[in-house]
Design a protein around this motif. Sequence first.
Motif, mmCIF file in Angstrom:
data_model
loop_
_atom_site.group_PDB
_atom_site.id
_atom_site.type_symbol
_atom_site.label_atom_id
_atom_site.label_comp_id
_atom_site.label_asym_id
_atom_site.label_seq_id
_atom_site.Cartn_x
_atom_site.Cartn_y
_atom_site.Cartn_z
ATOM 1 N N THR A 110 -1.238 -0.550 -1.674
ATOM 2 C CA THR A 110 -0.646 -1.241 -2.819
ATOM 3 C C THR A 110 0.587 -2.025 -2.407
ATOM 4 O OG1 THR A 110 -1.430 0.545 -4.246
ATOM 5 C CG2 THR A 110 0.248 -0.922 -5.150
ATOM 6 N N SER A 111 1.428 -1.438 -1.553
ATOM 7 C CA SER A 111 2.692 -2.010 -1.073
ATOM 8 C C SER A 111 3.824 -1.688 -2.030
ATOM 9 C CB SER A 111 2.630 -3.524 -0.876
ATOM 10 O OG SER A 111 3.923 -4.066 -0.648
ATOM 11 N N ARG A 112 4.786 -0.906 -1.534
ATOM 12 C CA ARG A 112 5.948 -0.550 -2.357
ATOM 13 C C ARG A 112 6.744 -1.793 -2.752
ATOM 14 N NH1 ARG A 112 7.713 2.653 0.775
ATOM 15 N NH2 ARG A 112 7.171 4.637 -0.154
ATOM 16 N N SER A 113 7.013 -2.656 -1.784
ATOM 17 C CA SER A 113 7.806 -3.847 -2.102
ATOM 18 C C SER A 113 7.042 -4.770 -3.043
ATOM 19 C CB SER A 113 8.188 -4.595 -0.820
ATOM 20 O OG SER A 113 7.048 -5.048 -0.129
ATOM 21 N N GLY A 114 5.742 -4.946 -2.775
ATOM 22 C CA GLY A 114 4.941 -5.809 -3.637
ATOM 23 C C GLY A 114 4.869 -5.288 -5.057
ATOM 24 N N ALA A 115 4.623 -3.979 -5.198
ATOM 25 C CA ALA A 115 4.513 -3.386 -6.531
ATOM 26 C C ALA A 115 5.806 -3.521 -7.306
ATOM 27 C CB ALA A 115 4.113 -1.917 -6.413
#
Length: 264
Positions: free
Chosen positions: A156-161
Amino acid sequence: MSYLADVVLGVIEGITEFLPISSTGHLLLAEAWLGARSDTYNIAIQAGAILAVTLIYWRRITGLFLGLGQSENRDYLIKLAVAFGITAVLGLVVKKLGFALPETVMPIAWALVLGGIWMIVAEWLAGKKPDCATITLRVAIAVGVAQIIAGVFPGTSRSGATIFVAMLMGTTNRAAATEFAFLVGIPTMYAATGYELLKTLRGGGPAEDWTALGIGFAVSTVTAFVAVKWLLTYIQSHRFTFFAIYRIVFGGVLLALGAAGVLV
């Protein structure tokens, strides 16, 4: 060769932790070829990337605390605390439930593809709203929840989310949403690292090769510093479309390899 693998993992972590392309997903894939690492190792090298962001934002951080007499600084720190508090509480719940990362790449591949599509849609929707750099309580709550969702679903990606949730919730300014997402990540990852290291020191985790961990930590710190500096400049005049396309293409390749029986 083992320590060379740690250098490679450190580079991968440093590049991917704050670019919205999923560090956990890339690390899990890398470990399929380079050998699995412990949760303590993975979280510690993530802390190296967090250290890089701490160094980049140190003036902003010290300015917030030294300027507590100003209401806007107090308000911003409260929002950071709310987001971190939500992440901490929900993170402990996830730990108690015994959540474990997937051992196959297919869930990660699907998360990469779907996340890339979601990024394109989210930025398009945010672009239809007036530019806003304000962090509201609603944004802070959403960012806190998004951090947990990203941790539960690798790829998912922490930064993206967190960045795109902030933009959808009203902070449509890319730089402002990115800064808040990154600053929330600092106490979150330091706390996670401390928790895992404490478990290891108390005998609750596997024995660690501290030299290997130190190499990965140092390399990820340097690499992340360069990557984040570049990203902060890039988003001043570019959208996140490039990263979304990369996710879709990379995830598609992984799905094809899985269908061919090369990956499982």
